[in-house]
Motif scaffolding. Structure first.
Motif, PDB file in Angstrom:
ATOM      1  N   ASP A   7       0.856  -1.180   0.000  1.00 37.46           N
ATOM      2  CA  ASP A   7       0.000   0.000   0.000  1.00 37.46           C
ATOM      3  C   ASP A   7       0.898   1.238   0.000  1.00 37.46           C
ATOM      4  O   ASP A   7       1.401   1.661   1.026  1.00 37.46           O
ATOM      5  CB  ASP A   7      -0.891   0.000   1.238  1.00 37.46           C
ATOM      6  N   THR A   8       1.117   1.791  -1.184  1.00 43.00           N
ATOM      7  CA  THR A   8       2.077   2.894  -1.330  1.00 43.00           C
ATOM      8  C   THR A   8       1.403   4.245  -1.471  1.00 43.00           C
ATOM      9  O   THR A   8       2.057   5.225  -1.785  1.00 43.00           O
ATOM     10  CB  THR A   8       2.956   2.641  -2.569  1.00 43.00           C
ATOM     11  N   THR A   9       0.111   4.320  -1.262  1.00 41.00           N
ATOM     12  CA  THR A   9      -0.591   5.581  -1.531  1.00 41.00           C
ATOM     13  C   THR A   9      -1.324   6.136  -0.325  1.00 41.00           C
ATOM     14  O   THR A   9      -1.952   7.187  -0.432  1.00 41.00           O
ATOM     15  CB  THR A   9      -1.617   5.376  -2.669  1.00 41.00           C
ATOM     16  N   THR A  10      -1.268   5.471   0.824  1.00 38.73           N
ATOM     17  CA  THR A  10      -2.078   5.890   1.961  1.00 38.73           C
ATOM     18  C   THR A  10      -1.238   6.034   3.222  1.00 38.73           C
ATOM     19  O   THR A  10      -0.369   5.216   3.501  1.00 38.73           O
ATOM     20  CB  THR A  10      -3.208   4.874   2.226  1.00 38.73           C
ATOM     21  N   PHE A  11      -1.519   7.099   3.987  1.00 40.08           N
ATOM     22  CA  PHE A  11      -0.929   7.288   5.303  1.00 40.08           C
ATOM     23  C   PHE A  11      -2.043   7.202   6.353  1.00 40.08           C
ATOM     24  O   PHE A  11      -3.223   7.300   6.028  1.00 40.08           O
ATOM     25  CB  PHE A  11      -0.243   8.648   5.409  1.00 40.08           C
ATOM     26  N   ILE A  12      -1.628   7.057   7.598  1.00 42.51           N
ATOM     27  CA  ILE A  12      -2.554   7.054   8.727  1.00 42.51           C
ATOM     28  C   ILE A  12      -2.185   8.207   9.652  1.00 42.51           C
ATOM     29  O   ILE A  12      -1.070   8.268  10.165  1.00 42.51           O
ATOM     30  CB  ILE A  12      -2.498   5.733   9.519  1.00 42.51           C
TER      31      ILE A  12
ATOM     32  N   ILE B 195      -5.369   9.088   4.886  1.00 41.42           N
ATOM     33  CA  ILE B 195      -5.151  10.199   3.962  1.00 41.42           C
ATOM     34  C   ILE B 195      -4.216   9.703   2.868  1.00 41.42           C
ATOM     35  O   ILE B 195      -3.228   9.019   3.142  1.00 41.42           O
ATOM     36  CB  ILE B 195      -4.565  11.444   4.669  1.00 41.42           C
ATOM     37  N   THR B 196      -4.532   9.993   1.627  1.00 43.61           N
ATOM     38  CA  THR B 196      -3.688   9.548   0.526  1.00 43.61           C
ATOM     39  C   THR B 196      -2.381  10.330   0.520  1.00 43.61           C
ATOM     40  O   THR B 196      -2.285  11.433   1.083  1.00 43.61           O
ATOM     41  CB  THR B 196      -4.396   9.743  -0.816  1.00 43.61           C
ATOM     42  N   LYS B 197      -1.396   9.777  -0.131  1.00 47.34           N
ATOM     43  CA  LYS B 197      -0.104  10.463  -0.229  1.00 47.34           C
ATOM     44  C   LYS B 197      -0.265  11.788  -0.972  1.00 47.34           C
ATOM     45  O   LYS B 197       0.294  12.814  -0.563  1.00 47.34           O
ATOM     46  CB  LYS B 197       0.910   9.566  -0.944  1.00 47.34           C
ATOM     47  N   ALA B 198      -1.043  11.767  -2.063  1.00 47.24           N
ATOM     48  CA  ALA B 198      -1.277  12.998  -2.819  1.00 47.24           C
ATOM     49  C   ALA B 198      -2.014  14.024  -1.969  1.00 47.24           C
ATOM     50  O   ALA B 198      -1.698  15.218  -1.988  1.00 47.24           O
ATOM     51  CB  ALA B 198      -2.069  12.692  -4.090  1.00 47.24           C
ATOM     52  N   GLY B 199      -3.016  13.565  -1.204  1.00 46.83           N
ATOM     53  CA  GLY B 199      -3.758  14.470  -0.325  1.00 46.83           C
ATOM     54  C   GLY B 199      -2.868  15.056   0.755  1.00 46.83           C
ATOM     55  O   GLY B 199      -2.988  16.232   1.117  1.00 46.83           O
ATOM     56  N   CYS B 200      -1.966  14.241   1.279  1.00 47.85           N
ATOM     57  CA  CYS B 200      -1.043  14.686   2.316  1.00 47.85           C
ATOM     58  C   CYS B 200      -0.109  15.776   1.787  1.00 47.85           C
ATOM     59  O   CYS B 200       0.080  16.822   2.419  1.00 47.85           O
ATOM     60  CB  CYS B 200      -0.239  13.493   2.821  1.00 47.85           C
TER      61      CYS B 200
ATOM     62  N   THR C  38       7.308   0.114   5.508  1.00 48.83           N
ATOM     63  CA  THR C  38       6.113  -0.413   6.170  1.00 48.83           C
ATOM     64  C   THR C  38       5.469   0.593   7.115  1.00 48.83           C
ATOM     65  O   THR C  38       4.274   0.534   7.361  1.00 48.83           O
ATOM     66  CB  THR C  38       6.470  -1.682   6.967  1.00 48.83           C
ATOM     67  N   ASN C  39       6.266   1.519   7.654  1.00 49.04           N
ATOM     68  CA  ASN C  39       5.715   2.486   8.599  1.00 49.04           C
ATOM     69  C   ASN C  39       5.101   3.660   7.853  1.00 49.04           C
ATOM     70  O   ASN C  39       5.804   4.489   7.275  1.00 49.04           O
ATOM     71  CB  ASN C  39       6.811   2.990   9.544  1.00 49.04           C
ATOM     72  N   ARG C  40       3.783   3.728   7.848  1.00 53.66           N
ATOM     73  CA  ARG C  40       3.078   4.846   7.207  1.00 53.66           C
ATOM     74  C   ARG C  40       2.173   5.561   8.197  1.00 53.66           C
ATOM     75  O   ARG C  40       1.189   6.181   7.820  1.00 53.66           O
ATOM     76  CB  ARG C  40       2.274   4.339   6.011  1.00 53.66           C
ATOM     77  N   ILE C  41       2.535   5.477   9.465  1.00 54.61           N
ATOM     78  CA  ILE C  41       1.739   6.108  10.514  1.00 54.61           C
ATOM     79  C   ILE C  41       2.327   7.473  10.845  1.00 54.61           C
ATOM     80  O   ILE C  41       3.489   7.582  11.244  1.00 54.61           O
ATOM     81  CB  ILE C  41       1.695   5.223  11.774  1.00 54.61           C
ATOM     82  N   ILE C  42       1.547   8.529  10.676  1.00 53.69           N
ATOM     83  CA  ILE C  42       1.986   9.894  10.955  1.00 53.69           C
ATOM     84  C   ILE C  42       1.449  10.291  12.331  1.00 53.69           C
ATOM     85  O   ILE C  42       0.235  10.430  12.505  1.00 53.69           O
ATOM     86  CB  ILE C  42       1.468  10.873   9.885  1.00 53.69           C
ATOM     87  N   PRO C  43       2.319  10.488  13.320  1.00 56.47           N
ATOM     88  CA  PRO C  43       1.848  10.851  14.659  1.00 56.47           C
ATOM     89  C   PRO C  43       1.499  12.332  14.749  1.00 56.47           C
ATOM     90  O   PRO C  43       2.163  13.115  15.426  1.00 56.47           O
ATOM     91  CB  PRO C  43       3.059  10.492  15.546  1.00 56.47           C
ATOM     92  N   HIS C  44       0.441  12.712  14.066  1.00 57.14           N
ATOM     93  CA  HIS C  44       0.046  14.126  14.023  1.00 57.14           C
ATOM     94  C   HIS C  44      -1.404  14.213  13.562  1.00 57.14           C
ATOM     95  O   HIS C  44      -1.996  13.224  13.131  1.00 57.14           O
ATOM     96  CB  HIS C  44       0.955  14.897  13.071  1.00 57.14           C
ATOM     97  N   THR C  45      -1.971  15.439  13.649  1.00 59.77           N
ATOM     98  CA  THR C  45      -3.337  15.663  13.172  1.00 59.77           C
ATOM     99  C   THR C  45      -3.370  16.100  11.718  1.00 59.77           C
ATOM    100  O   THR C  45      -4.428  16.123  11.104  1.00 59.77           O
ATOM    101  CB  THR C  45      -4.029  16.746  14.023  1.00 59.77           C
ATOM    102  N   HIS C  46      -2.220  16.504  11.182  1.00 58.91           N
ATOM    103  CA  HIS C  46      -2.145  16.890   9.774  1.00 58.91           C
ATOM    104  C   HIS C  46      -0.746  16.582   9.256  1.00 58.91           C
ATOM    105  O   HIS C  46       0.142  16.187  10.020  1.00 58.91           O
ATOM    106  CB  HIS C  46      -2.478  18.374   9.580  1.00 58.91           C
ATOM    107  N   CYS C  47      -0.549  16.747   7.977  1.00 61.48           N
ATOM    108  CA  CYS C  47       0.725  16.388   7.355  1.00 61.48           C
ATOM    109  C   CYS C  47       1.719  17.539   7.492  1.00 61.48           C
ATOM    110  O   CYS C  47       1.767  18.433   6.645  1.00 61.48           O
ATOM    111  CB  CYS C  47       0.515  16.048   5.884  1.00 61.48           C
TER     112      CYS C  47
END
Length: 310
Positions: free
Chosen positions: A10-15, A94-99, A172-181
């Motif tokens: 999954d290369t297009t989505t962040f959390i 949130i998608t990578k493009a959206g981020c 493998t780590n796509r978890i963003i520890p924040h409320t926004h990018c």
């Protein structure tokens, strides 16, 4: 946190995690955030409406206030809907493009906001030091041109940030520890070398905001010199009263932003939730307080707002 891990394919989505460590308090945290956000929207849209309706307010100073209101609206709206979706509905994808798009607009509008504040400082300098030439030096057309130049500067400085991030590899780590990018937060979760990202982020922060603060300080230094040459105390009070609103806005705009930049890069010992809350307040407080300050301190604007609201 393991429940939110994404597979390497999954290369297009962040959390977006919101505020790690305070997940159970997300709903309560959303209450002041929501209040600040909607009060800010109401105040800024009220200023835009009143200035747009009243032809007597179609002047450079009020045009600058409208530009400040627009940047405040876009800046807070770039982050708060995402944060509120996390707090209320646990919608964290949130998608990578959206981020990258969110990041671009957030920083672009922040730099544009700074350019407006610098122009406001110059406006106060001309009004106090060259009052007879004010209408010839500062016209609506020139204010629009300066605004477009500020927008161009913002785009040129910010565009490399998402472009540099788009070149990084995210494993493998796509978890963003924040409320926004936020730029440096997203860069830290990549599995590549982020030295260039770090250096460019710090360079932009200090080059843009350092330069703008220098111009603001120069403007007020010249204003102070001109005012001190006047012997009348009443004239002193009148001159300083015209600058009160702008100085107040400067004090709630620059220090929180610089503090947020410094703590993210040079304050690793600070609790993560403190970073995140400071970052959000950096966008929320000016948006809420700026229209209140100008509405209270600017007599002509206050009277026109009272005319429509009452």
């Amino acid at each position: 946190m393991a429940n939110f891990n994404i597979t390497p394919s999954d290369t297009t989505t962040f959390i977006l995690m919101g505020i790690p460590g305070l997940e159970t308090a997300h709903l309560w945290i959303s209450v002041p955030f929501t209040a600040f956000y909607f009060i800010g929207l109401l105040g800024n849209f009220t200023i835009l409406f009143v200035v747009g309706k009243e032809e007597t307010l179609h002047k450079p100073m009020y045009l600058l206030i409208c530009m400040l209101a627009l940047t405040d609206i876009v800046m807070s709206t770039s982050t708060m809907p995402t944060a509120l979706c996390i707090f209320w509905f646990s919608l964290k994808d949130i998608t990578k493009a959206g981020c990258l798009t969110q990041m671009f607009f957030l920083y672009m509008v922040s730099i544009m906001n700074s350019a407006v504040l610098v122009t406001m400082a110059y406006d106060r300098y001309v009004a106090i030091c060259n009052p007879l030439r004010y209408t010839t030096i500062l016209t609506n057309a020139r204010i629009v041109i300066v605004g477009l130049m500020g927008l161009t500067r913002a785009v040129l400085f910010v565009l490399p940030l998402p472009l540099l991030l788009s070149q990084l590899q995210f494993c493998t780590n796509r978890i963003i520890p924040h409320t926004h990018c936020e730029h440096i937060v997203v860069a830290k979760i990549s599995c590549g070398d982020i030295t260039v990202n770090r250096l460019y982020g710090v360079l932009v922060a200090f080059l843009v905001f350092g330069f703008d603060l220098t111009l603001v300080a120069l403007s007020y230094g010249l204003i102070l010199r001109a005012v001190l040459r006047i012997s009348s105390r009443r004239a002193h009070q009148k001159a300083f009263s015209t600058c009160t609103a702008h100085i107040s806005v400067i004090m709630i705009s620059y220090p929180p932003g610089l503090l947020s930049v410094l703590t993210h890069r040079f304050g690793p010992g600070l609790a993560p939730h403190v970073h995140i809350i400071l970052s959000n307040l950096n966008f929320l407080l000016p948006t809420m307080l700026n229209p209140i300050i100008y509405g209270v301190k600017t007599k002509e604007l206050r009277e026109k707002v009272g005319k429509y609201t009452c």
